[in-house]
Scaffold this active site. Structure first.
Site, PDB file in Angstrom:
ATOM      1  N   HIS A  30       0.874  -1.184   0.000  1.00  0.00           N
ATOM      2  CA  HIS A  30       0.000   0.000   0.000  1.00  0.00           C
ATOM      3  C   HIS A  30       0.906   1.227   0.000  1.00  0.00           C
ATOM      4  O   HIS A  30       1.962   1.215   0.641  1.00  0.00           O
ATOM      5  CB  HIS A  30      -0.846   0.073   1.282  1.00  0.00           C
ATOM      6  CG  HIS A  30      -2.097  -0.738   1.282  1.00  0.00           C
ATOM      7  ND1 HIS A  30      -2.517  -1.452   2.382  1.00  0.00           N
ATOM      8  CD2 HIS A  30      -3.042  -0.938   0.327  1.00  0.00           C
ATOM      9  CE1 HIS A  30      -3.674  -2.051   2.104  1.00  0.00           C
ATOM     10  NE2 HIS A  30      -4.007  -1.756   0.863  1.00  0.00           N
ATOM     11  N   CYS A  34      -2.181   2.819   9.001  1.00  0.00           N
ATOM     12  CA  CYS A  34      -3.225   1.868   8.583  1.00  0.00           C
ATOM     13  C   CYS A  34      -4.420   1.902   9.523  1.00  0.00           C
ATOM     14  O   CYS A  34      -5.547   1.633   9.113  1.00  0.00           O
ATOM     15  CB  CYS A  34      -2.693   0.441   8.572  1.00  0.00           C
ATOM     16  SG  CYS A  34      -1.315   0.167   7.480  1.00  0.00           S
TER      17      CYS A  34
HETATM   18  N1  ARG Z   1      -3.891  -7.178   6.461  1.00  0.00           N
HETATM   19  C1  ARG Z   1      -4.253  -5.952   5.820  1.00  0.00           C
HETATM   20  C2  ARG Z   1      -4.221  -6.130   4.318  1.00  0.00           C
HETATM   21  O1  ARG Z   1      -3.370  -6.814   3.833  1.00  0.00           O
HETATM   22  C3  ARG Z   1      -3.347  -4.852   6.237  1.00  0.00           C
HETATM   23  C4  ARG Z   1      -3.753  -3.515   5.708  1.00  0.00           C
HETATM   24  C5  ARG Z   1      -2.822  -2.422   6.073  1.00  0.00           C
HETATM   25  N2  ARG Z   1      -3.360  -1.162   5.752  1.00  0.00           N
HETATM   26  C6  ARG Z   1      -2.712  -0.144   5.193  1.00  0.00           C
HETATM   27  N3  ARG Z   1      -3.314   0.994   5.069  1.00  0.00           N
HETATM   28  N4  ARG Z   1      -1.495  -0.288   4.715  1.00  0.00           N
HETATM   29  O2  ARG Z   1      -5.025  -5.602   3.591  1.00  0.00           O
END
Ligand code: ARG
Length: 290
Positions: free
Chosen positions: A185, A283
């Site tokens: 991300h 996150c």
């Molecule tokens: N386990 C989640 C996923 O893989 C983690 C998300 C993390 N969020 C972020 N904004 N980077 O989607």
């Protein structure tokens, strides 16, 4: 909003270019990790074979919540839903600017029910909901810097969502392509430190981006903080700034040092349990801009 100014006591800026930083108390949405666990693997951080401690996750998350309250933030909460263990990562629930909430449409089926759950919360809380047509994971991949939206793609959000985002907000959207699956991300590879138009300031991990994207970042943000691989590897970039106070992973020591040099007040928190799901400070934080 509450405004706090000045250098943190005893921490004079050492960089000549360090400017007077200004805190603007934010309004954010969070989700308590009451149902947090790792039972599937949709990023390299997740290993369902490793045990997770939900009550520790809740206690760590609570420290982040308490920091935001102490900074004068208006923190809203969305009810966690059983069976949606990643819902704690509220940043992925959408993007909110000008009172308009552009909803999320998740890549992986495991998280897809979160999209409507967050859109319902936005609608119930006075935001205008823009239902997305394209795959996107909200502020996980979209970051507002000044009047520009930096938009990530490569692993999660489809680049077609970047055009949709531009139409919804009538703002410039810059596509950045991520190339390292550990930084899947945009908010794992880039942090917005100051979003004030005219003094935009960011931090990022160069190796997370393809060459054209890196060239854009270098050109647009020549004074950016470059974060090292060690700090990035514990999701140190996944931080949240109010313009002066920057809430970061407590283990990101070099990033902390650089923030102080640039006139910020870093505040470390330990979210080690939530790191098992591949997420950190940012996150867990969705900014609500009215
Ligand atoms: N386990 C989640 C996923 O893989 C983690 C998300 C993390 N969020 C972020 N904004 N980077 O989607």
């Amino acid at each position: 909003p509450e405004i706090q100014t000045g250098q943190p006591a005893g921490q004079p800026a050492t960089k000549a270019e360090a400017r007077q930083r200004k805190a603007i108390a934010r309004s954010v949405l969070m989700c308590k990790p009451e149902h947090f666990t790792v039972v599937y693997r949709i990023n390299p951080w997740m290993d369902p074979a490793l045990p997770t401690d939900t009550s520790l996750a809740v206690r760590q998350w609570q420290t982040l919540y308490d920091v935001y309250i102490s900074l004068g933030f208006d923190v809203k909460l969305i009810d966690p839903i059983e069976g949606l263990p990643d819902m704690v990562y509220a940043a992925n629930g959408g993007m909110v600017i000008d009172g308009i909430a552009y909803g999320a449409s998740f890549t992986h089926p495991e998280r897809q029910p979160e999209g409507p759950a967050y859109m319902k919360w936005f609608g119930d809380n006075g935001f205008t909901v823009a239902v997305p047509e394209e795959i996107n994971e909200g502020e996980g991949d979209f970051l507002l810097v000044g009047d520009t939206i930096l938009a990530g793609t490569g692993f999660r959000s489809d680049s077609r969502s970047h055009q949709e985002l531009g139409r919804v907000y009538n703002r410039e959207v810059i596509t950045l392509t991520l190339i390292n699956p550990s930084f899947y991300h945009l908010d794992t590879a880039l942090a917005v430190l100051d979003s004030t138009p005219g003094q935009e300031h960011i931090a990022y991990l160069p190796s997370a981006f393809d060459a054209p994207s890196l060239a854009i970042l270098q050109e647009r943000y020549p004074d950016a903080i470059i974060v090292n691989e060690t700090d990035a590897a514990i999701l140190g970039l996944n931080s949240y700034s109010d313009g002066l106070n920057v809430v970061i992973a407590s283990r990101a020591k070099d990033f902390e040092r650089q923030l102080i040099e640039h006139g910020y007040n870093p505040i470390g928190v330990d979210l080690s349990e939530l790191l098992l799901g591949g997420g950190g400070v940012k996150c867990c934080t969705l900014e609500l801009r009215r």
